[in-house]
Design an enzyme around this catalytic site. Structure first.
Site, PDB file in Angstrom:
ATOM      1  N   GLY A  16     -10.979  -9.088  -2.030  1.00  0.00           N
ATOM      2  CA  GLY A  16      -9.741  -9.503  -1.379  1.00  0.00           C
ATOM      3  C   GLY A  16      -9.208 -10.934  -1.637  1.00  0.00           C
TER       4      GLY A  16
ATOM      5  NE  ARG B  69      -4.404  -1.619   1.633  1.00  0.00           N
ATOM      6  CZ  ARG B  69      -5.219  -2.201   2.454  1.00  0.00           C
ATOM      7  NH1 ARG B  69      -5.189  -2.047   3.641  1.00  0.00           N
ATOM      8  NH2 ARG B  69      -6.174  -2.681   1.845  1.00  0.00           N
TER       9      ARG B  69
ATOM     10  CE  LYS C  15     -22.922 -15.477   5.281  1.00  0.00           C
ATOM     11  NZ  LYS C  15     -22.904 -14.281   5.996  1.00  0.00           N
TER      12      LYS C  15
ATOM     13  N   GLY D   5     -14.004  -3.354   0.181  1.00  0.00           N
ATOM     14  CA  GLY D   5     -15.227  -2.681   0.731  1.00  0.00           C
ATOM     15  C   GLY D   5     -15.914  -1.448  -0.662  1.00  0.00           C
TER      16      GLY D   5
HETATM   17  P1  ADP Z   1     -13.963 -11.843  -2.447  1.00  0.00           P
HETATM   18  O1  ADP Z   1     -13.020 -11.487  -1.105  1.00  0.00           O
HETATM   19  O2  ADP Z   1     -13.054 -11.993  -3.622  1.00  0.00           O
HETATM   20  O3  ADP Z   1     -14.656 -10.680  -2.556  1.00  0.00           O
HETATM   21  P2  ADP Z   1     -15.607 -13.519  -0.754  1.00  0.00           P
HETATM   22  O4  ADP Z   1     -15.010 -13.061   0.650  1.00  0.00           O
HETATM   23  O5  ADP Z   1     -16.974 -13.009  -1.257  1.00  0.00           O
HETATM   24  O6  ADP Z   1     -14.607 -12.973  -2.075  1.00  0.00           O
HETATM   25  O7  ADP Z   1     -15.639 -15.095  -0.901  1.00  0.00           O
HETATM   26  C1  ADP Z   1     -14.481 -15.653  -0.426  1.00  0.00           C
HETATM   27  C2  ADP Z   1     -14.928 -16.938   0.419  1.00  0.00           C
HETATM   28  O8  ADP Z   1     -15.919 -17.781   0.120  1.00  0.00           O
HETATM   29  C3  ADP Z   1     -13.526 -17.763   0.692  1.00  0.00           C
HETATM   30  O9  ADP Z   1     -13.577 -17.878   2.078  1.00  0.00           O
HETATM   31  C4  ADP Z   1     -14.123 -19.033   0.149  1.00  0.00           C
HETATM   32  O10 ADP Z   1     -13.878 -20.179   1.024  1.00  0.00           O
HETATM   33  C5  ADP Z   1     -15.447 -19.155   0.247  1.00  0.00           C
HETATM   34  N1  ADP Z   1     -16.276 -19.867  -0.649  1.00  0.00           N
HETATM   35  C6  ADP Z   1     -16.387 -19.910  -1.937  1.00  0.00           C
HETATM   36  N2  ADP Z   1     -16.948 -21.026  -2.542  1.00  0.00           N
HETATM   37  C7  ADP Z   1     -17.389 -21.831  -1.483  1.00  0.00           C
HETATM   38  C8  ADP Z   1     -18.254 -22.845  -1.361  1.00  0.00           C
HETATM   39  N3  ADP Z   1     -18.704 -23.555  -2.600  1.00  0.00           N
HETATM   40  N4  ADP Z   1     -18.391 -23.362   0.061  1.00  0.00           N
HETATM   41  C9  ADP Z   1     -18.204 -22.559   0.980  1.00  0.00           C
HETATM   42  N5  ADP Z   1     -17.318 -21.515   1.054  1.00  0.00           N
HETATM   43  C10 ADP Z   1     -17.007 -21.014  -0.295  1.00  0.00           C
HETATM   44 MG    MG Z   2     -13.227 -11.608   1.153  1.00  0.00          MG
END
Ligand code: ADP
Ligand code: MG
Length: 393
Positions: free
Chosen positions: A350, A39, A200, A373
């Site tokens: 992230g 950063r 989610k 975020g």
């Molecule tokens: P980003 O940080 O790229 O926005 P998220 O934080 O929304 O991504 O999602 C990442 C998380 O989702 C990880 O911890 C990953 O393990 C979880 N994840 C992805 N696919 C599944 C799945 N099929 N079942 C459970 N957890 C999942």
């Molecule tokens: Mg994440």
């Protein structure tokens, strides 16, 4: 608001001026040691440009969540030291945010010199966007530069309020985010393909809704896919799902029609862990005690095909539990397909950025967003206060 119409450091005279730069120096610390200076490095283009132009720089940032109190473990002193090393020039550190030390040092600052204020969140007014504090920040300088994209979704004194009292422009890091994300959402090279994944649906409802109206194809994988599949009546076993989001999922699927692509096969296990036994289920019927942790091989191929010939790709969220090698194949396949597509590619989130980095693809994609975020809210189509407050061209 047209984010592409915001003034940048190049649109304003800074020679001989005192310039207050809001940086994102929220670095990871371990016992006072910086574990990644990414950063700080990311702020260098703006800092170097302003120094070359003959400005005097007053830098500020938050670090962690000291919640309005002076907490030495959240001091920016380690950042001043590291920044000094990177600039091969002294960086003067104020012992407070806006007290006697900051005011005296700022008043005597000369062109080409760099001053770093203490953690802005040592001041209780910062996160309340307190006008008094904003005015005090403004009184230190002649120009305000916001280069902290990662904090642009927060209306705080040092990100937003201060812009009420000074000419305000964006730095290069902020400008890059605006050009890539703003450009992709506003006037993209088509076809525009978005890939959403992660745990989610509820985390990304706003993103799905906003992108649906803009994209040519919306690919959904990862844990969030199972709420869609379950809502359609498919058996998803123990896979992640949010039953209270069925109605929303049905509504989104109806709206999206053919645009929305969901997984057709899955890597399932009975043991949520990195080395449990797993197998591929070749259709959307997962047995009761099994849980899907990755998209299957047929889905990987389908998704890769959708990415072929894309003009722009926006990716947010891994296709499975990519932290574990056994369930990283879907995410890897998508990352490969994005790189091979030659499309303008923007990675937000992230965990997605971490996956890209782990694969060594950070330089093979067009843009990896620096703000988790903030990039989510940007992709939701929300107006970010730290951007809205900047002057138009
Ligand atoms: P980003 O940080 O790229 O926005 P998220 O934080 O929304 O991504 O999602 C990442 C998380 O989702 C990880 O911890 C990953 O393990 C979880 N994840 C992805 N696919 C599944 C799945 N099929 N079942 C459970 N957890 C999942
Ligand atoms: Mg994440």
């Amino acid at each position: 608001m047209n984010v592409l119409n915001k003034k940048s450091v190049e649109d304003i005279a800074v020679t001989g001026k005192k310039v207050l730069v809001r940086c994102d120096f929220n670095v990871p610390l371990d016992n006072g040691n910086i574990t990644s200076d990414q950063r700080i490095r990311a702020a260098l283009p703006t800092i170097n440009y302003l120094l070359e132009q003959g400005a005097a720089l007053i830098l500020c940032s938050h670090l962690g969540r000291p919640k309005g109190q002076v907490m030495p473990e959240f001091s920016l002193a380690p950042v001043a030291k590291r920044l000094g090393e990177l600039l091969s020039a002294p960086v003067v550190m104020a012992s407070d945010v806006i007290g006697e030390s900051a005011k005296c040092l700022a008043a005597s600052l000369k062109a080409g010199e760099v001053l770093l204020l203490e953690n802005v969140r040592f001041e209780a007014g910062e996160t309340k966007n307190c006008p008094e504090l904003s005015k005090q920040f403004a009184a230190l300088a002649d120009v305000f530069v916001n280069d902290a994209f990662g904090s642009a979704h927060r209306a705080h004194s040092s990100t937003t309020g201060v812009a009420n009292y000074l000419p305000a422009v964006c730095g290069y890091l902020m400008q890059k985010e605006l050009e890539y994300i703003g450009g992709a959402l506003g006037n993209p090279q088509r076809p525009l393909v978005a890939i959403l994944g992660g745990a989610k649906v509820s985390d990304k409802i706003g993103v799905i809704e906003n992108l649906l109206g803009k994209v040519d194809t919306l690919i959904v994988g990862g844990g969030m896919a199972y709420t869609f599949l379950a809502a359609k009546g498919n058996k998803v076993g123990m896979s992640l799902q949010e039953k209270d989001k069925y109605d929303l999922a049905l509504e989104l699927m109806a709206k999206a029609g053919d645009k929305l692509k969901l997984p057709v096969d899955h890597v399932v296990t009975q043991e949520f862990g990195p080395d449990g036994f797993n197998k591929v289920v070749a259709r959307n019927e997962i047995e009761e005690s099994w849980e899907s942790l990755d998209i299957g091989p047929a889905t990987r191929e389908r998704f890769a095909k959708e990415l072929q010939g894309a003009g722009t790709v926006i990716w947010n969220g891994p296709m499975g539990v990519a932290e574990w090698d056994a369930y990283a194949q879907g995410t890897i396949a998508v990352a490969n397909a994005i790189v091979e597509s030659g499309a303008l590619s923007i990675i937000g989130g992230g965990d997605s950025a971490a996956a890209i980095k782990k694969l060594g693809y950070s330089d093979k994609v067009s843009h990896v967003s620096t703000g988790g975020g903030a990039s989510l809210e940007f992709m939701e189509g929300k107006e970010l206060p730290g951007i809205a407050c900047l002057n138009d061209k």
